[in-house]
Write an enzyme that holds these catalytic residues in place. Sequence first.
Site, short mmCIF file in Angstrom:
data_model
loop_
_atom_site.label_atom_id
_atom_site.label_comp_id
_atom_site.label_asym_id
_atom_site.label_seq_id
_atom_site.Cartn_x
_atom_site.Cartn_y
_atom_site.Cartn_z
N GLY A 105 38.63 35.58 42.39
CA GLY A 105 40.02 35.05 42.39
C GLY A 105 40.26 33.49 41.73
N SER A 106 39.30 33.18 40.94
CA SER A 106 39.55 31.99 40.49
C SER A 106 40.60 31.99 39.63
CB SER A 106 38.28 31.41 39.81
OG SER A 106 37.90 31.99 38.58
N MET A 129 39.21 45.10 38.35
CA MET A 129 37.95 45.79 37.92
C MET A 129 38.48 47.23 37.79
SD MET A 129 36.36 43.46 36.93
CE MET A 129 35.17 44.04 36.16
N HIS A 177 41.41 39.16 29.73
CA HIS A 177 39.82 39.71 29.49
C HIS A 177 39.18 38.62 28.77
CE1 HIS A 177 37.07 42.78 28.37
NE2 HIS A 177 36.86 42.23 27.27
N VAL A 224 41.74 50.90 27.08
CA VAL A 224 40.83 50.02 27.96
C VAL A 224 40.87 48.60 27.11
CG1 VAL A 224 38.61 49.34 28.75
CG2 VAL A 224 39.62 51.84 29.09
N ASP A 225 41.44 47.72 27.33
CA ASP A 225 41.62 46.63 26.74
C ASP A 225 42.31 46.16 25.37
OD1 ASP A 225 40.63 45.28 29.32
OD2 ASP A 225 38.50 45.96 28.53
C1 GRF Z 1 37.78 36.72 34.57
O1 GRF Z 1 36.90 36.25 33.57
C2 GRF Z 1 38.68 37.53 33.71
O2 GRF Z 1 38.69 37.44 32.40
C3 GRF Z 1 37.85 38.88 34.19
O3 GRF Z 1 37.65 38.92 35.51
C4 GRF Z 1 37.43 37.54 35.98
C5 GRF Z 1 37.88 37.29 37.08
O4 GRF Z 1 37.40 36.33 37.70
N1 GRF Z 1 38.83 40.20 33.82
P1 GRF Z 1 38.13 35.79 38.99
O5 GRF Z 1 37.88 36.71 40.04
O6 GRF Z 1 39.55 35.40 38.65
O7 GRF Z 1 37.23 34.43 39.36
#
Ligand code: GRF
Length: 222
Positions: A41-42, A120, A139, A174-175
Amino acid sequence: MLPNHEALRLTPHAMGGGYVAPRAGSPSDPLRTAVLISGGGSGLASLLRHQSTKPRSHRTTLVISESTEAGGLDHGRAAGIKTVGIPIPEGPSRRREHEKLIQRELEAEGIELVVLSGYMRILTPEFVSVWKGRLVNIHPSLLPDFPGAHAHRDALEAGVTVSGCTVHLVDEGVDSGHILEQRRVPVLSDDTEKTLQERIKAVEHELYPLALDRLSNGDYSF
Ligand code: GRF
């Protein structure tokens, strides 16, 4: 009576491709936003920082993960936001059942905008159809290049010297949905998946709060 263009900005409205835009938010009446995560969740943390520095037209009021263990849930809890792990239920139609549990939470919190921030799981067309235009994904590549779960690995294997990140509306693929923002990030000759991921994430963390500002201000035309 509001002029037509004003009315369009204040209520959800149909766009090309079946997207329905959110109403226009404002700092005094921000869009109630849910963030769906699967991992650390960064990105969520960067969004919460962005929303805490000054009032925005969007405010995170719900954080959901498909696991009660996701580390990123702590960011929601620390910010005093309703934060729930919704594990995938047992059973044959568990994907849809899981989405129905999520939908119930979204409705209970009056959510108006949903952000997939490192979520995911692939969503079913049924779920997407409810939120299409109000469902945003981040993405880590310059879409349409390198969709899917291994964008960094695929970019390195392809030998590109530039990759980047994309903020887009989610559609049934997808994306593959309508692109809102993209930013380029160099790929270095000694990059590993990890170093490339970190460099791209730093850019994502600026780009996606900005995209949400623009979307919730009604700045995009589709
Ligand atoms: C990010 O790189 C985003 O682009 C991808 O998943 C990653 C999530 O990272 N869909 P975090 O969990 O927010 O650190």
